[in-house]
Write an enzyme that holds these catalytic residues in place. Structure first.
Site, PDB file in Angstrom:
ATOM      1  N   SER A  74       0.807  -1.221   0.000  1.00 53.05           N
ATOM      2  CA  SER A  74       0.000   0.000   0.000  1.00 53.05           C
ATOM      3  C   SER A  74       0.839   1.269   0.000  1.00 53.05           C
ATOM      4  CB  SER A  74      -0.944   0.005   1.208  1.00 53.05           C
ATOM      5  OG  SER A  74      -1.787  -1.120   1.151  1.00 53.05           O
ATOM      6  N   ARG A 111       3.785   1.486  10.436  1.00 48.33           N
ATOM      7  CA  ARG A 111       3.753   0.555  11.573  1.00 48.33           C
ATOM      8  C   ARG A 111       4.997   0.676  12.459  1.00 48.33           C
ATOM      9  NH1 ARG A 111      -0.408  -2.881  11.896  1.00 48.33           N
ATOM     10  NH2 ARG A 111      -1.653  -3.288  10.039  1.00 48.33           N
ATOM     11  N   ARG A 156       9.606   1.164   6.636  1.00 46.35           N
ATOM     12  CA  ARG A 156       8.277   1.707   6.344  1.00 46.35           C
ATOM     13  C   ARG A 156       7.719   2.365   7.596  1.00 46.35           C
ATOM     14  NH1 ARG A 156       3.068  -1.199   3.518  1.00 46.35           N
ATOM     15  NH2 ARG A 156       1.564  -0.449   5.014  1.00 46.35           N
TER      16      ARG A 156
END
Length: 510
Positions: A63, A265, A262
């Site tokens: 995503s 998270r 990323r």
């Protein structure tokens, strides 16, 4: 002021295209709206994975990558490829921020801790990067090297962590120093929905070396977790410490390298290490030299090894410069994707940009509520389309991805059916106001619910193509061979706007 006819982009998260119906939640769901659009409207398939989105060849999309490429209108080389290249070039091993943190700890006789998602999944992290960092710490003289493993099972098969853990046990044996100090599932360590009770368990494991279990070795701990019916993602906080080994609890002066690249998270667990924090009451707060591998948020006052590469003239910025209005709308789970990632890593709104957030349901896992908050999201989206306020609207439906990740086939089918119903309402609204709509996906997921190689549950994304459908008043045909970075130039062309030179994507219609 006359009502605006919006150019809308609806991203169906995790809605890939696969002809084979076997274990395909999308094809086997009742989706009359999407079926009719694919039969009667201009449509094509576009690439959402691998080199086409700046990932290594064959790597499944995700995503963050998908939305960044869509918004940028050019292929954006992702942190995964960027950091892997730095390791191969030797630039990683001389990275000033990493070197300074390691050397400072070594000079003071302190420990170097590394934490991150321990898998070859390549979505949030890659174990090759962690391997290189362990080797680097050892080469720079660190004697105490503690590895805190967040287990995956979501971007990788549900019980696949053993190979990764063995790989690092072998590395430490080869180095003659360092060890795996803890394991915990990403469900706890990498929450992104403000479930601070989960994050606290991971934080206590890291800072106090206190878990629900203690085992001599990581592999033994993992096997015990499987015996408790905990897959990798859900492994409870476990300290790894054999008799005679000292505690790996984090101490003042230690270095901590967070090896996830990323952001979404990585943010919550990172914020627990910042002085100004109110998520829960911390039992310990060691003064660490904390290094983020990349910048997780502009407002986190910690150093990062690989700063953000700035993207000029993304779709949102270009619309703003042209004096246009735009709306970004999604549920909590994908809100960061239609805002931060779509804007090329820019946190704040551009002038003329509005944002609407619909809360995702508070359930343990989304198979329990596969429709998620799609009805409320559609109510708001339809109202926005009809409002006449927006030149452009970007919306994400998370269902195909979030429910696909649970591996529960029946729930994924229901998720697709819920989204299809919503798309029907969106198409109707677009036609009513004489607007234009592109429907696509950022990557696949729900079209493959069983792993064809293992026969087990498939919870990860796929590297299959995704649909692109046009709804609107222009008589066009969509070209083949496109990719996600072609969407922004295509939308600008459909809106009769100039395309910035920064966008190397092509216009996908004729």
């Amino acid at each position: 002021m006359s009502a605006k006819k919006p150019m809308a982009l609806v991203i169906l998260d995790g809605w890939g295209y696969r002809e084979d119906n076997a274990n395909n939640a999308i094809n086997n769901a009742r989706t009359p709206v999407m079926d009719s659009l694919m039969a009667n409207n201009p449509h094509t398939l576009i690439s959402a994975s691998g080199m086409d989105v700046g990932l290594p060849d064959g790597q499944m999309g995700n995503s963050e990558v998908g939305h960044t490429n869509i918004g940028a209108g050019r292929i954006v080389y992702q942190d995964l490829t960027r950091i892997t290249k730095a390791i191969m070039d030797g630039e990683f091993q001389h990275n000033k921020v990493l070197v300074a943190a390691i050397d400072k700890a070594v000079a003071a006789g302190k420990a170097v801790h590394l934490m991150g998602l321990m898998s070859p999944g390549g979505v949030h992290s890659h174990e090759d990067h962690i391997y290189a960092a362990v080797e680097m710490a050892a080469a720079r003289g660190a004697e105490k090297i503690y590895l805190h493993c967040f287990l995956d099972g979501r971007d990788t098969p549900p019980r696949s962590a053993e190979a990764s853990l063995k790989r690092f046990q072998d590395l430490f044996a080869k180095l003659g120093k360092g060890r795996i100090a803890s394991i915990v599932g990403r469900y706890y360590a990498m929450d992104r929905d403000n479930n601070w009770d989960r994050v606290e368990k991971a934080y206590d494991l890291l800072t106090l070396a206190q878990g629900e279990f203690t085992y001599d070795s990581a592999v033994e701990a993992l096997q015990a977790a499987y015996a408790r019916e905990e897959n990798d993602e859900f492994v409870k906080a476990t300290e790894i410490r054999a008799a005679g080994q000292e505690s790996a609890a984090m101490q003042d002066g230690d270095a901590l390298l967070f090896m996830n690249y990323r952001a979404d998270r990585a943010r919550q667990i990172t914020r627990t290490f910042v002085p100004d924090f109110a998520g829960f009451s911390r039992k310990a707060f060691p003064a660490l030299d904390f290094v983020m591998l990349t910048q997780y948020a502009a407002d986190i006052p910690l150093q990062c090894a690989f700063g953000p590469a700035s993207l000029e003239n993304t779709y949102g910025e270009w619309l703003s410069k042209a004096g246009k209005t735009q709306l970004r709308i999604s549920e909590t789970e994908k809100y960061a994707h239609v805002t931060f990632f779509f804007n090329g890593g820019v946190e704040n709104e551009f002038p003329g940009e509005e944002r609407q957030l619909v809360a995702s349901p508070k359930v343990a896992t989304y198979d329990l509520q596969p429709e998620m908050s799609s009805k409320e999201l559609t109510d708001k989206l339809v109202a926005a389309i009809k409002s006449g306020k927006y030149d452009a609207i970007i919306c994400n439906y998370p269902n195909g991805d979030m429910v696909g990740h649970t591996g529960v086939y029946e729930a994924a089918v229901k998720a697709c059916e819920a989204v299809d119903e919503c798309i029907g309402r969106v198409v109707e609204a677009i036609k009513e106001v004489d607007g234009q709509l592109l429907i696509t996906a950022d990557h696949g997921n729900a079209e493959m619910m069983i792993d064809p190689e293992t026969g087990g549950v498939h919870t990860a994304h796929t590297s299959l193509p995704v649909p692109l459908i046009y709804v609107g008043n222009k008589a066009i045909s969509l070209k083949e061979g496109g990719k996600l970075s072609d969407l922004a130039p295509t939308m600008l062309a459909l809106s009769d706007l100039d395309i910035p030179a920064d966008m190397s994507g092509q216009v996908l219609y004729s």
